[in-house]
Design a protein around this motif. Structure first.
Motif, PDB file in Angstrom:
ATOM      1  N   THR A  47      -2.175  -4.567  -6.797  1.00  0.00           N
ATOM      2  CA  THR A  47      -2.187  -3.104  -6.860  1.00  0.00           C
ATOM      3  C   THR A  47      -0.941  -2.621  -7.595  1.00  0.00           C
ATOM      4  OG1 THR A  47      -0.959  -2.811  -4.789  1.00  0.00           O
ATOM      5  CG2 THR A  47      -3.365  -2.988  -4.624  1.00  0.00           C
ATOM      6  N   ASP A  49       1.766   1.037  -7.664  1.00  0.00           N
ATOM      7  CA  ASP A  49       2.073   2.307  -7.025  1.00  0.00           C
ATOM      8  C   ASP A  49       1.954   3.466  -8.012  1.00  0.00           C
ATOM      9  OD1 ASP A  49       4.274   1.648  -8.514  1.00  0.00           O
ATOM     10  OD2 ASP A  49       5.728   1.852  -6.896  1.00  0.00           O
ATOM     11  N   PRO A  82      -3.493   4.566  -7.599  1.00  0.00           N
ATOM     12  CA  PRO A  82      -2.447   3.820  -6.898  1.00  0.00           C
ATOM     13  C   PRO A  82      -3.032   3.111  -5.675  1.00  0.00           C
ATOM     14  CG  PRO A  82      -1.665   6.011  -7.475  1.00  0.00           C
ATOM     15  CD  PRO A  82      -3.127   5.995  -7.788  1.00  0.00           C
ATOM     16  N   GLU A  83      -2.591   1.891  -5.452  1.00  0.00           N
ATOM     17  CA  GLU A  83      -3.016   1.057  -4.324  1.00  0.00           C
ATOM     18  C   GLU A  83      -4.458   0.565  -4.448  1.00  0.00           C
ATOM     19  OE1 GLU A  83      -0.545   0.302  -2.621  1.00  0.00           O
ATOM     20  OE2 GLU A  83       0.787   1.949  -3.107  1.00  0.00           O
ATOM     21  N   GLU A  84      -5.090   0.712  -5.615  1.00  0.00           N
ATOM     22  CA  GLU A  84      -6.452   0.216  -5.818  1.00  0.00           C
ATOM     23  C   GLU A  84      -6.378  -1.251  -6.248  1.00  0.00           C
ATOM     24  OE1 GLU A  84      -9.891   1.417  -4.867  1.00  0.00           O
ATOM     25  OE2 GLU A  84      -9.083   3.151  -5.952  1.00  0.00           O
ATOM     26  N   VAL A 180      -3.994   4.522   2.319  1.00  0.00           N
ATOM     27  CA  VAL A 180      -3.360   3.902   3.479  1.00  0.00           C
ATOM     28  C   VAL A 180      -3.468   4.803   4.703  1.00  0.00           C
ATOM     29  CG1 VAL A 180      -1.183   3.033   4.417  1.00  0.00           C
ATOM     30  CG2 VAL A 180      -1.801   2.566   2.040  1.00  0.00           C
ATOM     31  N   CYS A 191       1.768  -2.537   7.210  1.00  0.00           N
ATOM     32  CA  CYS A 191       2.192  -2.215   5.843  1.00  0.00           C
ATOM     33  C   CYS A 191       3.639  -1.746   5.830  1.00  0.00           C
ATOM     34  CB  CYS A 191       1.282  -1.140   5.238  1.00  0.00           C
ATOM     35  SG  CYS A 191      -0.403  -1.688   4.880  1.00  0.00           S
ATOM     36  N   ARG A 195       6.854  -3.556   3.998  1.00  0.00           N
ATOM     37  CA  ARG A 195       7.689  -2.822   3.033  1.00  0.00           C
ATOM     38  C   ARG A 195       9.159  -2.866   3.437  1.00  0.00           C
ATOM     39  NH1 ARG A 195       3.515   1.258   3.643  1.00  0.00           N
ATOM     40  NH2 ARG A 195       2.049   1.177   1.890  1.00  0.00           N
ATOM     41  N   MET A 226      -7.472  -2.557   3.407  1.00  0.00           N
ATOM     42  CA  MET A 226      -6.537  -2.515   2.289  1.00  0.00           C
ATOM     43  C   MET A 226      -7.087  -3.160   1.022  1.00  0.00           C
ATOM     44  SD  MET A 226      -4.234  -0.773   3.641  1.00  0.00           S
ATOM     45  CE  MET A 226      -3.150  -0.791   2.215  1.00  0.00           C
ATOM     46  N   PHE A 233      -0.674  -8.257  -0.183  1.00  0.00           N
ATOM     47  CA  PHE A 233       0.012  -6.970  -0.062  1.00  0.00           C
ATOM     48  C   PHE A 233       1.523  -7.160  -0.133  1.00  0.00           C
ATOM     49  CE2 PHE A 233       2.162  -3.709   2.378  1.00  0.00           C
ATOM     50  CZ  PHE A 233       1.577  -2.526   1.922  1.00  0.00           C
ATOM     51  N   ASP A 236       2.711  -7.938  -3.593  1.00  0.00           N
ATOM     52  CA  ASP A 236       2.767  -6.713  -4.403  1.00  0.00           C
ATOM     53  C   ASP A 236       4.050  -5.937  -4.136  1.00  0.00           C
ATOM     54  OD1 ASP A 236       0.383  -7.146  -5.682  1.00  0.00           O
ATOM     55  OD2 ASP A 236      -0.767  -5.681  -4.544  1.00  0.00           O
TER      56      ASP A 236
END
Length: 286
Positions: A47, A49, A82-84, A180, A191, A195, A226, A233, A236
């Motif tokens: 993905t 951002d 974003p996030e796809e 999200v 998530c 992060r 997700m 994830f 990424d």
């Protein structure tokens, strides 16, 4: 090349017949641009951002978007949110394409100036991630070429707002909450944890303790909401952090250490699978 509007471009030779060139338009929220020809390079599911918008110049790329396999060729326009989660694989003979990575901020700036478009308090997104639109593809390719070749900031400004405005005007929609935000709280917590701890070792035991789920159930639930596994994830997240440090001129060896990779080769492998160029080449545009 006007260094006040465009950061230094970097062109990287990859495998035989492959080439990728990255540059950054600093005046437009650090808009990143990629023109590439890939014969064998395969993108791992990943993905961004930012949005990902662009068109294929020649050849064909096979990819999975929203879980569905499809093939893009000349005239195909990509509009990834974003996030796809997406990947990419060359068909026989490979493909060439030009891609833009506009930030959410830039896309909203463009949207606010469009007649009849009311962003309100929602976020912009695209329901269709790839369409066959020869006219729009031509406009996007012309924009991309202008960004690469022009020294005139006004010409670039006009091209960005006209082309991205067409993308939003034709295919843009608005929603109240991000992807999200629609996931269960346990998934959102995981998530957030990854992060916050991207530079540390993370395992399923930690995520299970955080979510209260069993290991197999956790992986299934996370992937369902997700579109990717926890490991994908986290990778990424680490690559995004690596991009930020590389953009500041940090050496790849240090970036690998700071961003949770085992060593530079580990960083190189995952970075190229997601960005298309090696970390050192990406650093050269900073």
């Amino acid at each position: 090349m006007d260094l006040q509007t465009q950061e230094t471009a970097t062109a990287t030779e990859l495998f035989s017949g492959e080439r990728a060139k990255f540059w950054r338009e600093a005046r437009h929220c650090d808009l990143e641009c990629l023109t590439a020809t890939f014969r064998t390079h395969t993108y791992a599911p990943h993905t961004h951002d930012t949005f990902v918008i662009g068109a294929i110049v020649s050849g064909q790329q096979q990819h999975k978007l929203k879980g569905n396999e499809s093939i893009g060729g000349p005239g195909s326009v990509f509009m990834l949110n974003p996030e796809e989660v997406h990947d990419g694989r060359p068909m026989a003979g490979g493909y060439s394409y030009r891609m833009l990575y506009p930030s959410v901020e830039l896309m909203h700036k463009v949207a606010r100036d469009l007649p009849g478009v009311a962003p309100g308090r929602g976020s912009l997104f695209f329901k269709q991630l790839m369409v066959q639109d020869d006219t729009l593809a031509e406009h996007l390719l012309r924009l991309h070429a202008q960004l690469e070749q022009s020294l005139d900031p006004l010409e670039k400004d006009e091209a960005i707002y006209l082309a991205l405005g067409q993308v939003i005007g034709r295919y843009g929609s608005w929603r109240k909450e991000p992807v999200v935000g629609r996931a269960p709280k346990a998934v959102r917590d995981m998530c957030d944890y990854m992060r916050a701890h991207y530079d540390e070792e993370v395992d399923l035991d930690q995520l299970c303790a955080l979510s209260g789920m069993s290991k197999s159930y956790l992986v299934r639930v996370f992937a369902k909401h997700m579109g990717q596994t926890p490991h994908s994830f986290l990778t990424d997240v680490r690559v995004r952090q690596a991009r930020a440090q590389l953009a500041q001129g940090v050496e790849p060896t240090q970036v690998a250490f700071d961003c949770g990779f085992y060593d530079q080769s580990h960083l190189n492998r995952h970075f190229k699978k997601r960005i298309g160029v090696a970390p050192g080449a990406y650093r050269n545009i900073a």
